[in-house]
Design a protein around this motif. Structure first.
Motif, PDB file in Angstrom:
ATOM      1  N   LEU A  20       0.871  -1.167   0.000  1.00 43.07           N
ATOM      2  CA  LEU A  20       0.000   0.000   0.000  1.00 43.07           C
ATOM      3  C   LEU A  20       0.909   1.217   0.000  1.00 43.07           C
ATOM      4  CD1 LEU A  20      -2.930   0.997   0.132  1.00 43.07           C
ATOM      5  CD2 LEU A  20      -2.669   1.075   2.609  1.00 43.07           C
ATOM      6  N   SER A  21       0.811   2.020  -1.036  1.00 45.46           N
ATOM      7  CA  SER A  21       1.656   3.196  -1.177  1.00 45.46           C
ATOM      8  C   SER A  21       1.073   4.388  -0.443  1.00 45.46           C
ATOM      9  CB  SER A  21       1.820   3.554  -2.656  1.00 45.46           C
ATOM     10  OG  SER A  21       2.342   4.848  -2.799  1.00 45.46           O
ATOM     11  N   ALA A  22      -0.235   4.615  -0.609  1.00 45.09           N
ATOM     12  CA  ALA A  22      -0.825   5.820  -0.047  1.00 45.09           C
ATOM     13  C   ALA A  22      -2.319   5.675   0.112  1.00 45.09           C
ATOM     14  CB  ALA A  22      -0.527   7.011  -0.954  1.00 45.09           C
ATOM     15  N   LEU A  23      -2.851   6.524   0.948  1.00 49.99           N
ATOM     16  CA  LEU A  23      -4.281   6.700   1.083  1.00 49.99           C
ATOM     17  C   LEU A  23      -4.554   8.153   0.744  1.00 49.99           C
ATOM     18  CD1 LEU A  23      -7.040   5.572   1.952  1.00 49.99           C
ATOM     19  CD2 LEU A  23      -6.499   6.357   4.259  1.00 49.99           C
ATOM     20  N   TYR A  82       0.917  -0.146  -4.739  1.00 48.28           N
ATOM     21  CA  TYR A  82       2.058  -0.341  -5.628  1.00 48.28           C
ATOM     22  C   TYR A  82       2.005  -1.754  -6.195  1.00 48.28           C
ATOM     23  CZ  TYR A  82       4.708   3.936  -4.691  1.00 48.28           C
ATOM     24  OH  TYR A  82       5.136   5.235  -4.635  1.00 48.28           O
ATOM     25  N   VAL A  83       2.258  -1.846  -7.493  1.00 48.57           N
ATOM     26  CA  VAL A  83       2.279  -3.135  -8.180  1.00 48.57           C
ATOM     27  C   VAL A  83       3.626  -3.309  -8.861  1.00 48.57           C
ATOM     28  CG1 VAL A  83      -0.226  -3.249  -8.505  1.00 48.57           C
ATOM     29  CG2 VAL A  83       1.175  -2.155 -10.246  1.00 48.57           C
ATOM     30  N   ASN A 110       5.855  11.619 -10.416  1.00 45.64           N
ATOM     31  CA  ASN A 110       6.809  10.540 -10.724  1.00 45.64           C
ATOM     32  C   ASN A 110       6.310   9.135 -10.409  1.00 45.64           C
ATOM     33  OD1 ASN A 110       8.812  12.209 -11.851  1.00 45.64           O
ATOM     34  ND2 ASN A 110       9.439  12.817  -9.786  1.00 45.64           N
ATOM     35  N   GLU A 111       5.071   8.875 -10.785  1.00 44.74           N
ATOM     36  CA  GLU A 111       4.523   7.530 -10.729  1.00 44.74           C
ATOM     37  C   GLU A 111       3.819   7.236 -12.049  1.00 44.74           C
ATOM     38  OE1 GLU A 111       3.304   6.547  -6.139  1.00 44.74           O
ATOM     39  OE2 GLU A 111       1.793   7.496  -7.389  1.00 44.74           O
ATOM     40  N   ARG A 112       3.792   5.982 -12.419  1.00 46.24           N
ATOM     41  CA  ARG A 112       2.945   5.499 -13.511  1.00 46.24           C
ATOM     42  C   ARG A 112       1.754   4.852 -12.817  1.00 46.24           C
ATOM     43  NH1 ARG A 112       2.630   5.323 -18.677  1.00 46.24           N
ATOM     44  NH2 ARG A 112       1.791   3.538 -19.815  1.00 46.24           N
ATOM     45  N   TYR A 113       0.536   5.135 -13.288  1.00 45.77           N
ATOM     46  CA  TYR A 113      -0.637   4.673 -12.548  1.00 45.77           C
ATOM     47  C   TYR A 113      -1.870   4.568 -13.437  1.00 45.77           C
ATOM     48  CZ  TYR A 113      -2.649   9.349 -12.703  1.00 45.77           C
ATOM     49  OH  TYR A 113      -3.198  10.524 -13.137  1.00 45.77           O
ATOM     50  N   ALA A 127      -0.132   1.688  -8.991  1.00 46.68           N
ATOM     51  CA  ALA A 127       0.960   2.585  -9.351  1.00 46.68           C
ATOM     52  C   ALA A 127       2.318   1.931  -9.167  1.00 46.68           C
ATOM     53  CB  ALA A 127       0.883   3.861  -8.508  1.00 46.68           C
ATOM     54  N   ARG A 128       3.312   2.608  -9.704  1.00 45.58           N
ATOM     55  CA  ARG A 128       4.729   2.220  -9.584  1.00 45.58           C
ATOM     56  C   ARG A 128       5.555   3.492  -9.737  1.00 45.58           C
ATOM     57  NH1 ARG A 128       7.157  -1.900  -7.435  1.00 45.58           N
ATOM     58  NH2 ARG A 128       9.331  -1.910  -7.987  1.00 45.58           N
ATOM     59  N   PRO A 129       6.524   3.719  -8.850  1.00 42.57           N
ATOM     60  CA  PRO A 129       7.389   4.889  -9.041  1.00 42.57           C
ATOM     61  C   PRO A 129       8.130   4.814 -10.377  1.00 42.57           C
ATOM     62  CG  PRO A 129       7.722   3.919  -6.858  1.00 42.57           C
ATOM     63  CD  PRO A 129       6.880   2.958  -7.656  1.00 42.57           C
TER      64      PRO A 129
END
Length: 130
Positions: A20-23, A82-83, A110-113, A127-129
């Motif tokens: 889990l990256s963010a809420l 994050y995946v 700076n993420e792909r999502y 997402a992924r940085p």
């Protein structure tokens, strides 16, 4: 069972959720919300009181705020997961009949999502940085 009788693995077989990256929470009053979280000691890493989107660092994760200005808040927020591979995870969703809100894209943070909505209306971002 021999290898010849097994189906070859899907090219998306390796795409998986990692963490889990963010809420992201919705607010109608960004200055008030920013003051609240700063009072609790949260550190801004993007945005601020006068911005439409603010991100606070929480260890290796983030708490984000997004300003919603059209009437009462109907958007609760968004979980960001994050995946391992955003594009492969997108194709995996499509292959299972799930229709994301849009195709993967690169964000200024700076993420792909991409986003999708679960059957109960909860928004999920994968997402992924960069």
């Amino acid at each position: 069972m021999t290898n010849e009788s097994m189906e070859p693995p899907s090219p998306d077989h390796e795409a998986h959720a990692e963490s889990l990256s963010a809420l992201t929470l919705a607010t109608q009053d960004m200055p008030r919300a920013v003051r609240f979280y700063e009072t609790l000691g949260f550190r801004i890493v993007h945005g601020g009181a006068d911005e439409a989107f603010t991100s606070f660092a929480l260890g290796s994760s983030f708490l984000n705020l997004t300003r919603e200005t059209h009437g009462p808040i109907r958007f609760w927020g968004r979980a960001i997961i994050y995946v391992s591979d955003v594009d492969a995870f997108y194709r995996k969703a499509l292959a299972h009949g799930i229709t994301p809100q849009f195709a993967p894209r690169d964000a200024p943070w700076n993420e792909r999502y991409f986003h999708l909505t679960d059957p109960d209306g909860h928004e999920l971002s994968f997402a992924r940085p960069l």
